[in-house]
Design an enzyme around this catalytic site. Structure first.
Site, PDB file in Angstrom:
ATOM      1  CD  GLN A  36      -2.896  -1.301   2.218  1.00 40.32           C
ATOM      2  OE1 GLN A  36      -3.093  -0.364   2.972  1.00 40.32           O
ATOM      3  NE2 GLN A  36      -3.547  -2.448   2.335  1.00 40.32           N
ATOM      4  CB  CYS A  37       4.271   1.733  -0.714  1.00 33.41           C
ATOM      5  SG  CYS A  37       5.646   2.861  -0.968  1.00 33.41           S
ATOM      6  N   GLY A  38       3.090   4.218  -2.394  1.00 34.70           N
ATOM      7  CA  GLY A  38       3.096   4.869  -3.696  1.00 34.70           C
ATOM      8  C   GLY A  38       4.054   4.210  -4.674  1.00 34.70           C
ATOM      9  CB  THR A  40       2.569  -0.668  -4.350  1.00 36.52           C
ATOM     10  OG1 THR A  40       2.738  -0.466  -2.941  1.00 36.52           O
ATOM     11  CG2 THR A  40       2.003  -2.044  -4.597  1.00 36.52           C
TER      12      THR A  40
END
Length: 161
Positions: A36-38, A40
């Site tokens: 759930q990371c930018g 990803t």
């Protein structure tokens, strides 16, 4: 220093031990990941590299971590399923670990010492990458924003070494 890499063990999402020595003779890209990371979308590039070079003894090892803004909140099973479903990930993923602090996984403590970061040795964010040579020597560290595709030439050099 090279043989030291092979002395480490991690666990897959199901809790089974994975020996780094199982990957001896391969070029390895170790990456701390989060679903759930930018950053990803890098899973797609990592999987692309794995598919392109896996027959030439290259492997990506994903180590999920929830230490950066809680961007890996999923359980180990849900994280693995999300990576497969959303990004087609087939390279090995490990059980969630810490990469910094007193509970940092020993492999990441070793890699941070072997390949210090800019300004500080700690892992700065998700998707920090470490390239390991066929003999287990840590070769290069890449920042979280380094796109997997831009590492391809270094992978080829390591495969041809």
């Amino acid at each position: 220093m090279s043989a030291q890499f092979y002395s480490f063990t991690a666990q897959n999402p199901q809790g089974n031990d994975i020996q780094m020595s199982d990957f001896e003779g391969k070029v390895i890209l170790v990456v701390n990941t989060a679903t759930q990371c930018g950053l990803t979308p890098q899973f797609d590039g990592l999987e692309g590299l794995f598919q392109k070079y896996k027959e030439k003894d290259f492997i990506v090892l994903g180590f999920p971590c929830n230490q950066f803004a809680g961007q890996e909140p999923l359980s180990n099973d849900d994280m693995e399923a999300t990576c497969k479903l959303n990004h087609g990930v087939t390279f090995p993923l490990m059980k969630k670990i810490d990469v910094n602090g007193g509970d940092a996984h020993p492999l990441f403590s070793y890699l941070k010492k072997a390949l210090p970061g800019t300004l500080v040795n700690s892992i700065k964010w998700n998707f920090t990458k470490f390239l390991i040579g066929k003999d287990g020597t840590p070769l290069k560290r890449y920042s979280p924003t380094t796109k997997p595709e831009s590492i391809e030439n270094d992978i080829l050099k390591a495969l041809n070494a």
